[in-house]
Design a protein around this motif. Structure first.
Motif, PDB file in Angstrom:
ATOM      1  N   ILE A 114      56.988  69.795  11.363  1.00  0.00           N
ATOM      2  CA  ILE A 114      56.237  69.744  12.606  1.00  0.00           C
ATOM      3  C   ILE A 114      54.869  69.112  12.358  1.00  0.00           C
ATOM      4  O   ILE A 114      54.182  69.459  11.397  1.00  0.00           O
ATOM      5  CB  ILE A 114      56.055  71.160  13.199  1.00  0.00           C
ATOM      6  CG1 ILE A 114      57.419  71.798  13.470  1.00  0.00           C
ATOM      7  CG2 ILE A 114      55.222  71.112  14.477  1.00  0.00           C
ATOM      8  CD1 ILE A 114      58.263  71.081  14.497  1.00  0.00           C
ATOM      9  N   LEU A 115      54.490  68.173  13.201  1.00  0.00           N
ATOM     10  CA  LEU A 115      53.132  67.643  13.239  1.00  0.00           C
ATOM     11  C   LEU A 115      52.408  68.286  14.410  1.00  0.00           C
ATOM     12  O   LEU A 115      52.977  68.434  15.492  1.00  0.00           O
ATOM     13  CB  LEU A 115      53.143  66.124  13.411  1.00  0.00           C
ATOM     14  CG  LEU A 115      53.742  65.295  12.269  1.00  0.00           C
ATOM     15  CD1 LEU A 115      53.842  63.831  12.690  1.00  0.00           C
ATOM     16  CD2 LEU A 115      52.898  65.417  11.017  1.00  0.00           C
ATOM     17  N   MET A 116      51.156  68.658  14.206  1.00  0.00           N
ATOM     18  CA  MET A 116      50.393  69.326  15.257  1.00  0.00           C
ATOM     19  C   MET A 116      49.367  68.362  15.864  1.00  0.00           C
ATOM     20  O   MET A 116      48.712  67.589  15.150  1.00  0.00           O
ATOM     21  CB  MET A 116      49.672  70.553  14.689  1.00  0.00           C
ATOM     22  CG  MET A 116      50.606  71.578  14.050  1.00  0.00           C
ATOM     23  SD  MET A 116      51.892  72.198  15.170  1.00  0.00           S
ATOM     24  CE  MET A 116      50.886  73.031  16.408  1.00  0.00           C
ATOM     25  N   TYR A 117      49.259  68.399  17.198  1.00  0.00           N
ATOM     26  CA  TYR A 117      48.205  67.633  17.863  1.00  0.00           C
ATOM     27  C   TYR A 117      46.845  68.066  17.333  1.00  0.00           C
ATOM     28  O   TYR A 117      46.655  69.219  16.928  1.00  0.00           O
ATOM     29  CB  TYR A 117      48.249  67.889  19.367  1.00  0.00           C
ATOM     30  CG  TYR A 117      49.313  67.135  20.115  1.00  0.00           C
ATOM     31  CD1 TYR A 117      49.095  65.830  20.535  1.00  0.00           C
ATOM     32  CD2 TYR A 117      50.525  67.729  20.422  1.00  0.00           C
ATOM     33  CE1 TYR A 117      50.065  65.139  21.238  1.00  0.00           C
ATOM     34  CE2 TYR A 117      51.511  67.044  21.123  1.00  0.00           C
ATOM     35  CZ  TYR A 117      51.260  65.745  21.531  1.00  0.00           C
ATOM     36  OH  TYR A 117      52.225  65.064  22.211  1.00  0.00           O
ATOM     37  N   GLY A 118      45.878  67.146  17.372  1.00  0.00           N
ATOM     38  CA  GLY A 118      44.526  67.519  16.977  1.00  0.00           C
ATOM     39  C   GLY A 118      43.898  66.508  16.055  1.00  0.00           C
ATOM     40  O   GLY A 118      44.508  65.490  15.683  1.00  0.00           O
ATOM     41  N   PRO A 119      42.664  66.772  15.668  1.00  0.00           N
ATOM     42  CA  PRO A 119      41.922  65.830  14.818  1.00  0.00           C
ATOM     43  C   PRO A 119      42.586  65.577  13.469  1.00  0.00           C
ATOM     44  O   PRO A 119      42.338  64.544  12.844  1.00  0.00           O
ATOM     45  CB  PRO A 119      40.561  66.531  14.628  1.00  0.00           C
ATOM     46  CG  PRO A 119      40.462  67.504  15.756  1.00  0.00           C
ATOM     47  CD  PRO A 119      41.855  67.946  16.043  1.00  0.00           C
ATOM     48  N   SER A 120      43.398  66.529  12.993  1.00  0.00           N
ATOM     49  CA  SER A 120      44.003  66.382  11.666  1.00  0.00           C
ATOM     50  C   SER A 120      45.344  65.646  11.691  1.00  0.00           C
ATOM     51  O   SER A 120      46.014  65.556  10.666  1.00  0.00           O
ATOM     52  CB  SER A 120      44.203  67.760  11.033  1.00  0.00           C
ATOM     53  OG  SER A 120      45.177  68.515  11.761  1.00  0.00           O
ATOM     54  N   LEU A 121      45.747  65.114  12.855  1.00  0.00           N
ATOM     55  CA  LEU A 121      47.059  64.487  12.979  1.00  0.00           C
ATOM     56  C   LEU A 121      47.233  63.343  11.986  1.00  0.00           C
ATOM     57  O   LEU A 121      48.249  63.255  11.281  1.00  0.00           O
ATOM     58  CB  LEU A 121      47.273  63.980  14.405  1.00  0.00           C
ATOM     59  CG  LEU A 121      48.556  63.169  14.653  1.00  0.00           C
ATOM     60  CD1 LEU A 121      49.787  63.999  14.319  1.00  0.00           C
ATOM     61  CD2 LEU A 121      48.614  62.670  16.085  1.00  0.00           C
TER      62      LEU A 121
END
Length: 362
Positions: A114-121
């Motif tokens: 899973i990839l999470m939305y956000g600045p760390s994408l």
């Protein structure tokens, strides 16, 4: 005279010379703004597919290193795409990640993470690329990391195989058949196509088990499974659903064509021989039913293929019978009068199988 400057150019690693693309599927497009610039800076070409209909073809053509599925929920079309991507992984060294706003309770089959939305994408994607390619950031431990990754992938592949394949015959199992039948039904509804089910039950396997032992009976099942798999198209799906029962899903196939396939399989099984050239002494009774002619739901089509199979049994075995070859009232009582196989009001295939491989028709 000034000394000539030493060149600082280093050989470009192999994985950087041939950077494979990242394919982005779904959403409104590849992120723009600062996130988009950082993605471009990774150096891998970016390709966006708005939906899943043409995505599998793009993946097969582009052979990406990462596939990103931007979706919050698992639709039927997305599940079908995941199945195709899982098949493509056997020839393409890639990973499939689902982009979400929150962590799911359970990761769907075919998704590696899973990839999470956000600045760390972007950093998440960069880490995946580094792990897969063995970049300079992982230079010290890159080889070991790749070996571990290869080992983990091998174990994941083994677990996926166990989840969808029958232990004895190595063709698809009941669980995968149920899922595939539902997917094929949804696809047929969407595009206005037909499909057929070929329901096959072996005659004489119980006698083989009694005379020669269950080890020989198991070898017979393996040989039949291999024969059936070799006699159907690549888009067809043969599965062992229990005991000596097999079902084949035939996409975009009307009943007359499915019946011809069933007859070829029946006649071939009748002639099967062991490694010493002796007959296996088994035959097959087969039932055929089709959507939409024989039912509006996948459970109805399956049940009618099953009942056609047992009509073939009641007529002397070793034959093919299609739904509609016999008269049946609303409760199918005229058909079931000579059949001891209870499937009344049963939407689940679990109630249709014979776990021990024995026959209910004498």
């Amino acid at each position: 005279m000034s000394a000539k400057k030493k060149s600082t150019n280093r050989p470009t690693p192999k994985f950087e010379r041939a950077k494979r693309p990242i394919v982005w599927i779904g959403g409104s497009g590849i992120p723009g703004g600062a996130t988009g610039k950082k993605l471009i800076a990774l150096g891998h070409p970016l390709h966006w597919e708005p939906g899943s209909s043409k995505a599998a073809r793009s993946v097969a053509t582009l052979q990406p290193v990462i596939v990103v599925l931007e979706s919050e929920r698992m639709s039927e079309s997305l599940l079908a795409l995941l199945f195709t991507l899982t098949e493509l992984k056997s020839t393409i060294d890639m990973v499939v990640f689902q982009l979400r706003r929150r962590e799911p309770r359970q990761i769907a089959d075919g998704v590696d993470g899973i990839l999470m939305y956000g600045p760390s994408l972007v950093q998440q994607i960069k880490t995946i690329l580094a792990t897969m390619a063995g970049s300079r950031a992982f230079k010290a431990t890159g080889l070991r990391a790749q070996k571990r990754l290869k080992k983990v992938r091998g174990e994941l592949d083994r677990l996926r195989t166990l989840a969808v394949k029958d232990d004895l015959t190595c063709i698809y199992n009941l669980r995968f058949f149920n899922r595939s039948l539902e997917n094929e039904h949804q696809r047929a509804l969407r595009f206005g196509r037909s499909y057929s089910l070929i329901f096959l039950d072996l005659d004489g396997l119980r006698e083989v088990n009694s005379r020669k032992g269950h080890l020989v009976g198991g070898q017979v099942l393996k040989q039949v499974a291999t024969f059936v798999s070799d006699r159907v198209r690549r888009i067809d799906l043969p599965a062992r659903i229990g005991g000596d029962e097999f079902v084949i899903i035939c996409p975009e196939t009307a009943k007359p064509a499915a019946r011809l396939v069933a007859e070829r399989i029946r006649s071939g099984i009748e002639r099967l021989q062991d490694d010493k050239g002796k007959s296996l002494e088994i035959t097959a009774s087969i039932g055929v039913a089709s959507f939409p002619d024989d039912g509006n739901l996948p459970e109805e089509v399956l049940q009618r293929a099953d009942r056609a199979l047992y009509e073939a049994k009641s007529r002397g075995k070793n034959r093919v019978c299609s739904w509609g070859d016999f008269e049946a009232d609303g409760d199918d009582k005229s058909f079931l009068g000579s059949v001891h196989h209870t499937v009344d009001n049963s939407p689940s295939i679990e109630k249709l199988k014979t776990p021990d491989g024995s026959e209910t028709i004498n």
